[in-house]
Write an enzyme that holds these catalytic residues in place. Structure first.
Site, PDB file in Angstrom:
ATOM      1  N   HIS A  47       0.842  -1.202   0.000  1.00 34.43           N
ATOM      2  CA  HIS A  47       0.000   0.000   0.000  1.00 34.43           C
ATOM      3  C   HIS A  47       0.881   1.257   0.000  1.00 34.43           C
ATOM      4  O   HIS A  47       0.813   2.092   0.913  1.00 34.43           O
ATOM      5  CB  HIS A  47      -0.923  -0.010   1.231  1.00 34.43           C
ATOM      6  CG  HIS A  47      -2.308   0.458   0.933  1.00 34.43           C
ATOM      7  ND1 HIS A  47      -3.233  -0.309   0.285  1.00 34.43           N
ATOM      8  CD2 HIS A  47      -2.911   1.649   1.172  1.00 34.43           C
ATOM      9  CE1 HIS A  47      -4.357   0.349   0.152  1.00 34.43           C
ATOM     10  NE2 HIS A  47      -4.193   1.565   0.677  1.00 34.43           N
TER      11      HIS A  47
ATOM     12  N   ASP B 155      -3.161   7.274  -2.082  1.00 36.72           N
ATOM     13  CA  ASP B 155      -4.466   6.967  -2.684  1.00 36.72           C
ATOM     14  C   ASP B 155      -4.221   6.224  -3.994  1.00 36.72           C
ATOM     15  O   ASP B 155      -3.137   6.272  -4.568  1.00 36.72           O
ATOM     16  CB  ASP B 155      -5.249   8.258  -2.942  1.00 36.72           C
ATOM     17  CG  ASP B 155      -6.735   8.000  -3.183  1.00 36.72           C
ATOM     18  OD1 ASP B 155      -7.167   6.835  -3.050  1.00 36.72           O
ATOM     19  OD2 ASP B 155      -7.456   8.958  -3.499  1.00 36.72           O
ATOM     20  N   GLY B 156      -5.248   5.518  -4.464  1.00 34.03           N
ATOM     21  CA  GLY B 156      -5.179   4.855  -5.763  1.00 34.03           C
ATOM     22  C   GLY B 156      -4.367   3.583  -5.804  1.00 34.03           C
ATOM     23  O   GLY B 156      -3.976   3.133  -6.888  1.00 34.03           O
TER      24      GLY B 156
ATOM     25  N   GLY C 239      -5.243   0.396  -5.174  1.00 36.71           N
ATOM     26  CA  GLY C 239      -5.918  -0.709  -5.856  1.00 36.71           C
ATOM     27  C   GLY C 239      -5.920  -0.529  -7.357  1.00 36.71           C
ATOM     28  O   GLY C 239      -5.631  -1.466  -8.103  1.00 36.71           O
TER      29      GLY C 239
ATOM     30  N   THR D 131      -3.830   1.250  -9.083  1.00 37.80           N
ATOM     31  CA  THR D 131      -2.442   1.106  -9.537  1.00 37.80           C
ATOM     32  C   THR D 131      -2.074  -0.366  -9.671  1.00 37.80           C
ATOM     33  O   THR D 131      -1.461  -0.782 -10.663  1.00 37.80           O
ATOM     34  CB  THR D 131      -1.488   1.794  -8.561  1.00 37.80           C
ATOM     35  OG1 THR D 131      -1.819   3.191  -8.475  1.00 37.80           O
ATOM     36  CG2 THR D 131      -0.044   1.650  -9.013  1.00 37.80           C
TER      37      THR D 131
ATOM     38  N   ARG E 182      -4.025  -2.873 -10.233  1.00 35.24           N
ATOM     39  CA  ARG E 182      -4.712  -3.495 -11.365  1.00 35.24           C
ATOM     40  C   ARG E 182      -4.133  -3.019 -12.703  1.00 35.24           C
ATOM     41  O   ARG E 182      -4.146  -3.765 -13.686  1.00 35.24           O
ATOM     42  CB  ARG E 182      -6.218  -3.232 -11.261  1.00 35.24           C
ATOM     43  CG  ARG E 182      -6.846  -4.048 -10.126  1.00 35.24           C
ATOM     44  CD  ARG E 182      -8.346  -3.900 -10.044  1.00 35.24           C
ATOM     45  NE  ARG E 182      -8.785  -2.648  -9.457  1.00 35.24           N
ATOM     46  CZ  ARG E 182      -8.824  -2.401  -8.147  1.00 35.24           C
ATOM     47  NH1 ARG E 182      -8.434  -3.328  -7.286  1.00 35.24           N
ATOM     48  NH2 ARG E 182      -9.259  -1.245  -7.687  1.00 35.24           N
TER      49      ARG E 182
ATOM     50  N   TYR F 185     -12.851 -11.618  -2.838  1.00 33.93           N
ATOM     51  CA  TYR F 185     -11.582 -10.931  -3.114  1.00 33.93           C
ATOM     52  C   TYR F 185     -10.977 -10.406  -1.811  1.00 33.93           C
ATOM     53  O   TYR F 185      -9.801 -10.669  -1.502  1.00 33.93           O
ATOM     54  CB  TYR F 185     -11.831  -9.793  -4.101  1.00 33.93           C
ATOM     55  CG  TYR F 185     -10.701  -8.811  -4.267  1.00 33.93           C
ATOM     56  CD1 TYR F 185      -9.520  -9.178  -4.916  1.00 33.93           C
ATOM     57  CD2 TYR F 185     -10.820  -7.502  -3.812  1.00 33.93           C
ATOM     58  CE1 TYR F 185      -8.491  -8.266  -5.085  1.00 33.93           C
ATOM     59  CE2 TYR F 185      -9.799  -6.579  -3.986  1.00 33.93           C
ATOM     60  CZ  TYR F 185      -8.632  -6.966  -4.625  1.00 33.93           C
ATOM     61  OH  TYR F 185      -7.621  -6.051  -4.800  1.00 33.93           O
ATOM     62  N   TYR F 186     -11.778  -9.698  -1.024  1.00 34.67           N
ATOM     63  CA  TYR F 186     -11.259  -9.157   0.235  1.00 34.67           C
ATOM     64  C   TYR F 186     -10.947 -10.266   1.232  1.00 34.67           C
ATOM     65  O   TYR F 186      -9.976 -10.180   1.998  1.00 34.67           O
ATOM     66  CB  TYR F 186     -12.261  -8.168   0.825  1.00 34.67           C
ATOM     67  CG  TYR F 186     -12.327  -6.861   0.064  1.00 34.67           C
ATOM     68  CD1 TYR F 186     -11.183  -6.086  -0.120  1.00 34.67           C
ATOM     69  CD2 TYR F 186     -13.524  -6.399  -0.480  1.00 34.67           C
ATOM     70  CE1 TYR F 186     -11.231  -4.890  -0.821  1.00 34.67           C
ATOM     71  CE2 TYR F 186     -13.581  -5.200  -1.186  1.00 34.67           C
ATOM     72  CZ  TYR F 186     -12.432  -4.457  -1.358  1.00 34.67           C
ATOM     73  OH  TYR F 186     -12.458  -3.282  -2.065  1.00 34.67           O
TER      74      TYR F 186
END
Length: 387
Positions: free
Chosen positions: A206, A210-211, A213, A215, A217, A248-249
């Site tokens: 992480h 921000d962004g 997820g 990124t 993908r 997924y989570y």
């Protein structure tokens, strides 16, 4: 000892493929085979472009929807066609989509010259592009720059911020090793492993404010496309994650809580990818069938059909839009047929239907008719006639 080794000991940058299950290898082998199948499938340019747009819309929507974007697939398609109009209050949704589309298009444009090497700057670049022109807290989030603070996402705490740059370098170095980039015969299978591991590790690290997820993908999409996965298929992992969001989570959580057992997540992702490939191949098969049937019908009437033959050809093609027997009056099938038969008597319709039956293009039972599209399937196995 670095801080992450105490807080995130599962960030090992190792994969013992001897522990991979038979089922995982079967899915990866099937992924390799089906991607080659799709890549070698001939389609008319217009049909190919249509499929490209449809799966781009699905993939882009999935990439953003999993993080809260509420646009529909139809709206994303309208956006791609330049036809979407949104109120000002929803413009940020458009911007999120447009940013991901831009990254996808850039990756697609560069695929012929890209060596597929994953670099820290490439990952940073994806994050910068994804967050461009979005309303983000400028004092805490700098696009493309690793966060200088700790983050907690739901029950999960990101890796220590002081280690983010180091961890990105380690991730790129690991995934660029020769084991993940084998000979052509296995390239796609190992690209799936590489892409999913990149996604998983970026979710764990992480690194950005921000962004993350989106990124992750985009990194997946880049790795798959660089390995020769057809562009429509390269969106399928994002689709799978979005369609099975709760799983997924759950899989993400298990991968970390288990101490870094990545194989269940790999199995989950590979299974979804293959399921998506099967559906995609079926969609392509239907497109090919439609094209072959239309060509066959055209051949039956020659290059210069008479007015009555042209009317009959349109009738059988309109019937072909329906899979089942139709009992509705033929002129009501389409506006063009309504216009063709507007001045004709019932016997003209009967004569046209009988002519098409004689040609073997349609069949009739009582008052019901259907197009015989299956006659061009040369290897169709024997089956019970539909009633």
């Amino acid at each position: 000892m670095r801080p992450y080794e105490r807080t995130h000991p599962w960030l090992k940058f190792q994969l013992d493929l001897r522990r991979a299950s038979k089922e995982l290898w079967l899915r990866l082998g099937e992924a390799q085979s089906k991607c080659e199948h799709i890549a070698g499938t001939p389609l008319k340019p217009a049909t190919g472009q249509k499929l490209h747009q449809v799966y781009l819309a699905k993939g882009v929507l999935a990439t953003t929807a999993i993080e809260g974007n509420t646009l529909t697939e139809a709206e994303v398609l309208q956006l791609l066609e330049g036809k979407l109009h949104l109120p000002k209050s929803k413009e940020y949704l458009r911007q999120e989509i447009e940013n991901v589309v831009k990254v996808c298009n850039e990756i697609t444009s560069d695929r012929e010259t890209s060596d597929g090497e994953l670099t820290v700057e490439r990952i940073r670049s994806f994050n910068r592009s994804i967050l461009k022109d979005l309303e983000i807290p400028p004092d805490t989030v700098v696009p493309g720059v690793t966060r200088p603070y700790s983050v907690v996402v739901g029950p999960y705490k990101g890796a220590p911020h002081e280690d983010c740059d180091f961890l990105l370098k380690e991730l790129c170095s690991w995934l660029n090793e020769p084991v993940f980039r084998p000979a052509k015969e296995e390239r796609i299978a190992f690209a799936v492993l590489r892409a999913v591991l990149a996604h998983l590790y970026l979710a764990w690290i992480h690194p950005f404010g921000d962004g993350n997820g989106r990124t992750a993908r985009m990194v997946e999409f880049f790795i798959l496309l660089s390995a020769g996965v057809p562009s429509p298929a390269a969106h399928l992992l994002s689709n799978h994650y979005n369609q099975t969001r709760s799983d997924y989570y759950r899989q993400l959580q298990f991968a970390s809580s288990s101490g870094g057992d990545v194989f269940p997540f790999l199995q989950y992702a590979a299974t979804g990818f293959v399921d998506g490939l099967r559906s995609q191949i079926e969609a392509i098969r239907v497109q090919q069938w439609n094209e072959a049937w239309c060509n066959y019908v055209d051949e039956q009437f020659g290059e210069r059909p008479s007015a009555s033959q042209l009317r009959q050809k349109n009738l059988v093609l309109d019937l072909s839009e329906h899979d089942d027997w139709l009992t509705a009056e033929i002129p009501k099938l389409s506006p063009s047929l309504a216009a063709s038969y507007a001045t004709k008597q019932a016997k003209t319709i009967s004569r046209d239907v009988n002519s098409l039956i004689h040609r073997g293009l349609i069949e009739k039972r009582g008052t019901r008719v259907r197009a015989r599209r299956e006659i061009i399937l040369a290897f169709l196995p024997p089956r019970k006639q539909r009633s």
